[in-house]
Write an enzyme that holds these catalytic residues in place. Structure first.
Site, short mmCIF file in Angstrom:
data_model
loop_
_atom_site.label_atom_id
_atom_site.label_comp_id
_atom_site.label_asym_id
_atom_site.label_seq_id
_atom_site.Cartn_x
_atom_site.Cartn_y
_atom_site.Cartn_z
N GLU A 181 -12.67 21.31 55.07
CA GLU A 181 -13.13 21.35 56.46
C GLU A 181 -12.17 20.52 57.32
O GLU A 181 -11.49 19.61 56.85
CB GLU A 181 -14.58 20.80 56.51
CG GLU A 181 -15.20 20.65 57.86
CD GLU A 181 -15.35 21.94 58.66
OE1 GLU A 181 -14.35 22.65 58.84
OE2 GLU A 181 -16.47 22.19 59.16
N ASP A 182 -12.15 20.85 58.60
CA ASP A 182 -11.25 20.13 59.51
C ASP A 182 -11.73 18.71 59.79
O ASP A 182 -10.97 17.75 59.68
CB ASP A 182 -11.07 20.91 60.83
CG ASP A 182 -12.40 21.32 61.48
OD1 ASP A 182 -13.48 20.90 60.99
OD2 ASP A 182 -12.35 22.07 62.47
N ASP A 199 -18.07 15.16 61.29
CA ASP A 199 -18.51 14.45 62.50
C ASP A 199 -19.96 13.99 62.28
O ASP A 199 -20.19 13.02 61.58
CB ASP A 199 -18.35 15.41 63.68
CG ASP A 199 -18.61 14.78 65.03
OD1 ASP A 199 -18.40 13.57 65.18
OD2 ASP A 199 -19.04 15.50 65.95
N PHE A 229 -12.66 12.91 70.96
CA PHE A 229 -12.60 14.35 70.73
C PHE A 229 -11.15 14.77 70.56
O PHE A 229 -10.33 14.63 71.46
CB PHE A 229 -13.26 15.13 71.87
CG PHE A 229 -13.46 16.57 71.50
CD1 PHE A 229 -14.53 16.94 70.69
CD2 PHE A 229 -12.58 17.54 71.92
CE1 PHE A 229 -14.70 18.27 70.30
CE2 PHE A 229 -12.75 18.87 71.54
CZ PHE A 229 -13.82 19.22 70.73
P1 5GP Z 1 -20.52 18.24 62.44
O1 5GP Z 1 -21.42 19.33 61.97
O2 5GP Z 1 -20.02 17.34 61.32
O3 5GP Z 1 -21.09 17.46 63.57
O4 5GP Z 1 -19.29 18.92 63.12
C1 5GP Z 1 -18.34 19.54 62.44
C2 5GP Z 1 -17.63 20.50 63.35
O5 5GP Z 1 -17.67 20.08 64.73
C3 5GP Z 1 -16.18 20.54 62.98
O6 5GP Z 1 -15.95 21.51 62.00
C4 5GP Z 1 -15.53 20.87 64.30
O7 5GP Z 1 -15.51 22.25 64.47
C5 5GP Z 1 -16.44 20.26 65.35
N1 5GP Z 1 -15.92 18.96 65.81
C6 5GP Z 1 -16.44 17.75 65.58
N2 5GP Z 1 -15.69 16.78 66.13
C7 5GP Z 1 -14.65 17.42 66.71
C8 5GP Z 1 -13.50 16.96 67.44
O8 5GP Z 1 -13.25 15.78 67.68
N3 5GP Z 1 -12.66 17.94 67.88
C9 5GP Z 1 -12.87 19.26 67.65
N4 5GP Z 1 -11.97 20.11 68.13
N5 5GP Z 1 -13.93 19.72 66.98
C10 5GP Z 1 -14.80 18.80 66.50
#
Ligand code: 5GP
Length: 178
Positions: free
Chosen positions: A98-99, A102, A151
């Site tokens: 995963e990228d 968060d 972000f």
């Molecule tokens: P989570 O479910 O862990 O809150 O979020 C994961 C997803 O939110 C990541 O796969 C990504 O797509 C998006 N995301 C969370 N933080 C960032 C950020 O700082 N930049 C970007 N571009 N996407 C984010």
């Protein structure tokens, strides 16, 4: 540098170095195992394509796509499958790529789904980790960089589908999304 980017966190050279290190660690841990590397579309694609070339053990790759409802610059908690795997994970060692981790909602959901399918193991590799934002109980086994609560875009990461093609990871200027 792109005019919407406030600051570069990791340039191409830094990313290449860290991806090589991750690939080496994964190669050692999965030697002799049936490895299925699962990329999460679309954000992980750039990282994924570099990472699999840094892994020396044989592997198979597949992709899943999920979407979170109502997301602007953070997820809301509800995760929806858009594309499932093409292959079975039963008895196999699954590595989810995963990228960014968060709140953890996305990966917690994916981890639980994979675990329910009788794999040999499930681990997570996230390029970036924002632990200060975590609400779900999930952690990555391999992390590229731990970052503060900003972000970020580039190297596959988008804002409103833009900036994915930037070769570096940078902090997006607040005025772009506020
Ligand atoms: P989570 O479910 O862990 O809150 O979020 C994961 C997803 O939110 C990541 O796969 C990504 O797509 C998006 N995301 C969370 N933080 C960032 C950020 O700082 N930049 C970007 N571009 N996407 C984010």
């Amino acid at each position: 540098m792109n005019q919407d980017v406030k600051e570069i966190l990791y340039d191409e050279a830094a990313l290449a170095r860290r991806v090589a290190e991750l690939g080496k660690a994964i190669s050692q841990d999965y030697a002799g195992k049936d490895l299925l590397v699962v990329g999460v579309l679309k954000g992980a694609v750039v990282f994924f394509s570099d990472l699999i070339r840094a892994i020396e053990t044989p592997l198979e790759m597949d992709f899943i796509a999920v979407s979170s409802y109502g997301r602007q610059t953070s997820t809301t908690g509800k995760v929806r499958f858009i594309k499932d795997l093409d292959v079975s994970v039963e008895g196999r060692h699954v590595l989810i790529v995963e990228d960014i981790l968060d709140t953890g909602n996305t990966l917690k959901y994916l981890y639980d789904v994979m675990c329910s399918r009788k794999p040999a193991s499930v681990k997570i590799c996230a390029l970036l980790d924002k632990p200060s934002r975590r609400t779900a109980e999930i952690d990555a086994d391999y992390v590229g960089y731990v970052i503060p609560n900003a972000f970020v875009v580039g190297y596959g990461l988008d804002y409103a589908e833009r900036y994915r093609n930037l070769p570096y990871i940078g902090v997006l200027k607040e005025e772009v999304y506020q």
